[in-house]
Design a protein around this motif. Sequence first.
Motif, mmCIF file in Angstrom:
data_model
loop_
_atom_site.group_PDB
_atom_site.id
_atom_site.type_symbol
_atom_site.label_atom_id
_atom_site.label_comp_id
_atom_site.label_asym_id
_atom_site.label_seq_id
_atom_site.Cartn_x
_atom_site.Cartn_y
_atom_site.Cartn_z
ATOM 1 N N ILE A 193 0.832 -1.201 0.000
ATOM 2 C CA ILE A 193 0.000 0.000 0.000
ATOM 3 C C ILE A 193 0.868 1.254 0.000
ATOM 4 O O ILE A 193 0.676 2.169 -0.806
ATOM 5 C CB ILE A 193 -0.937 -0.003 1.214
ATOM 6 C CG1 ILE A 193 -1.925 -1.173 1.115
ATOM 7 C CG2 ILE A 193 -1.692 1.314 1.313
ATOM 8 C CD1 ILE A 193 -2.834 -1.315 2.317
ATOM 9 N N LEU A 194 1.844 1.311 0.902
ATOM 10 C CA LEU A 194 2.719 2.482 0.977
ATOM 11 C C LEU A 194 3.583 2.604 -0.275
ATOM 12 O O LEU A 194 3.876 3.716 -0.735
ATOM 13 C CB LEU A 194 3.612 2.383 2.218
ATOM 14 C CG LEU A 194 2.893 2.444 3.566
ATOM 15 C CD1 LEU A 194 3.876 2.243 4.712
ATOM 16 C CD2 LEU A 194 2.167 3.766 3.725
ATOM 17 N N GLY A 195 3.982 1.456 -0.848
ATOM 18 C CA GLY A 195 4.792 1.488 -2.057
ATOM 19 C C GLY A 195 4.062 2.066 -3.253
ATOM 20 O O GLY A 195 4.690 2.534 -4.204
ATOM 21 N N ALA A 196 2.736 2.066 -3.188
ATOM 22 C CA ALA A 196 1.945 2.635 -4.278
ATOM 23 C C ALA A 196 2.113 4.142 -4.382
ATOM 24 O O ALA A 196 1.688 4.748 -5.369
ATOM 25 C CB ALA A 196 0.466 2.295 -4.092
ATOM 26 N N ALA A 197 2.757 4.770 -3.383
ATOM 27 C CA ALA A 197 3.020 6.213 -3.451
ATOM 28 C C ALA A 197 3.889 6.563 -4.650
ATOM 29 O O ALA A 197 3.912 7.719 -5.092
ATOM 30 C CB ALA A 197 3.692 6.677 -2.163
ATOM 31 N N GLU A 198 4.593 5.585 -5.176
ATOM 32 C CA GLU A 198 5.420 5.800 -6.371
ATOM 33 C C GLU A 198 4.597 6.343 -7.531
ATOM 34 O O GLU A 198 5.064 7.217 -8.287
ATOM 35 C CB GLU A 198 6.073 4.476 -6.765
ATOM 36 C CG GLU A 198 6.836 4.501 -8.069
ATOM 37 C CD GLU A 198 7.359 3.129 -8.431
ATOM 38 O OE1 GLU A 198 7.866 2.972 -9.557
ATOM 39 O OE2 GLU A 198 7.273 2.196 -7.595
ATOM 40 N N LEU A 199 3.385 5.840 -7.687
ATOM 41 C CA LEU A 199 2.551 6.223 -8.824
ATOM 42 C C LEU A 199 2.150 7.695 -8.804
ATOM 43 O O LEU A 199 2.421 8.419 -9.770
ATOM 44 C CB LEU A 199 1.320 5.314 -8.891
ATOM 45 C CG LEU A 199 0.302 5.616 -9.991
ATOM 46 C CD1 LEU A 199 0.946 5.507 -11.361
ATOM 47 C CD2 LEU A 199 -0.882 4.657 -9.894
ATOM 48 N N PRO A 200 1.501 8.201 -7.756
ATOM 49 C CA PRO A 200 1.128 9.623 -7.791
ATOM 50 C C PRO A 200 2.332 10.556 -7.827
ATOM 51 O O PRO A 200 2.254 11.640 -8.409
ATOM 52 C CB PRO A 200 0.317 9.808 -6.502
ATOM 53 C CG PRO A 200 0.716 8.692 -5.620
ATOM 54 C CD PRO A 200 1.012 7.552 -6.521
ATOM 55 N N VAL A 201 3.448 10.156 -7.200
ATOM 56 C CA VAL A 201 4.648 10.996 -7.248
ATOM 57 C C VAL A 201 5.138 11.142 -8.683
ATOM 58 O O VAL A 201 5.460 12.249 -9.140
ATOM 59 C CB VAL A 201 5.765 10.401 -6.361
ATOM 60 C CG1 VAL A 201 7.103 11.105 -6.624
ATOM 61 C CG2 VAL A 201 5.394 10.532 -4.894
ATOM 62 N N ALA A 202 5.185 10.017 -9.412
ATOM 63 C CA ALA A 202 5.649 10.060 -10.796
ATOM 64 C C ALA A 202 4.713 10.886 -11.671
ATOM 65 O O ALA A 202 5.169 11.686 -12.503
ATOM 66 C CB ALA A 202 5.768 8.637 -11.353
ATOM 67 N N VAL A 203 3.422 10.708 -11.497
ATOM 68 C CA VAL A 203 2.456 11.454 -12.304
ATOM 69 C C VAL A 203 2.501 12.944 -11.954
ATOM 70 O O VAL A 203 2.440 13.818 -12.835
ATOM 71 C CB VAL A 203 1.032 10.895 -12.099
ATOM 72 C CG1 VAL A 203 0.016 11.728 -12.859
ATOM 73 C CG2 VAL A 203 0.965 9.440 -12.568
ATOM 74 N N LEU A 204 2.626 13.260 -10.669
ATOM 75 C CA LEU A 204 2.685 14.662 -10.238
ATOM 76 C C LEU A 204 3.921 15.358 -10.799
ATOM 77 O O LEU A 204 3.845 16.491 -11.298
ATOM 78 C CB LEU A 204 2.689 14.738 -8.714
ATOM 79 C CG LEU A 204 2.724 16.143 -8.106
ATOM 80 C CD1 LEU A 204 1.470 16.913 -8.499
ATOM 81 C CD2 LEU A 204 2.847 16.063 -6.586
ATOM 82 N N LEU A 205 5.077 14.687 -10.761
ATOM 83 C CA LEU A 205 6.290 15.273 -11.316
ATOM 84 C C LEU A 205 6.189 15.438 -12.826
ATOM 85 O O LEU A 205 6.750 16.381 -13.405
ATOM 86 C CB LEU A 205 7.503 14.406 -10.964
ATOM 87 C CG LEU A 205 7.942 14.451 -9.495
ATOM 88 C CD1 LEU A 205 9.098 13.484 -9.261
ATOM 89 C CD2 LEU A 205 8.343 15.859 -9.101
#
Length: 323
Positions: free
Chosen positions: A263-275
Amino acid sequence: MKYKLSVLLGAVCYGVLSTIVTMAYGKGFMLGEIVGSQLTVGFVLAWSLVVLTKWKERRSKERSGLASAAAAAAPAAPKSEWRQRMILMAAGVPSVVTGLLYYESLKFIPNSLAILLLFQFTWMGVLIHTIGQRRRPSGIVLFTLFVLLGGTLLAAGILDQGLAKFNWIGVIFGLASAISYTLFMLLSGKAVPSMHPTYRSAWMITGGMLFVFVLFPPVFLFNGALLEGLLPFGLMLGLFGAFLPPVLYAIGVPHIGEGLTGILGAAELPVAVLLSAVVLHEHISALQWIGVSIVLLGVALPELFKRRGDSVPTISKTRHSRK
């Protein structure tokens, strides 16, 4: 909380990689130069940490009065130990293959789409696990896969942009990176799990670096490319891709469990999209953001069902140097 934060920071580190690679492509650097410099920096940092770890272990033994004069001259490593090292070096290759495929996809498709395609490892892993168990997927598994695929369709922009605007070469590379990463996650946990995480990561990075150097001879070390702008990208990629995440995951995962790690590892997705939106100025529509949210929900569903008492297969493992 500190262990949860450690895993979360590891995921954030992974999320910034695609943006850095896209910027490196924009400066004219090639795939072999980018990956080679990343792994070279990761190699130096990983083995520096090994030296520091050994020094601390030696100091601890000396303070405990366990060090002896005979320990000063360390014996040669037994064959079984070298066999373990070779296994770890081989286990590092799939992670590098994932990075090569993922970075190659960035040549053809937007950063935001590439990370979404890579994230298909979530349902691929569940599917492979189910096939391996030789049983039909449960209703919970099918519902989770449906949520993940539906969210991906929205997040990729297929509904509001259509299929004509997609470069299918990039899509194929992106999906291939997801398959490669799925296999890496399924197999890597079985490679010498008893070894200290610091040594384990160092040998895996070494194997990956040697593999890349066979495919792309490291001419960037001698032709001046490092001083012409490659070095900053190599430092950032080596730090955020090859070094920090394995260390952060090794610290946090044993204390919070694999389910919460997923669950916490899924933070990769919004970070990449936001950048992608902020740094690369890629257009991310409201519909795509809804899709990203649905994908994150799909990633969290197995753990949510698990907490309710249902058994759902998952492949959320400790990540190593993926890129």
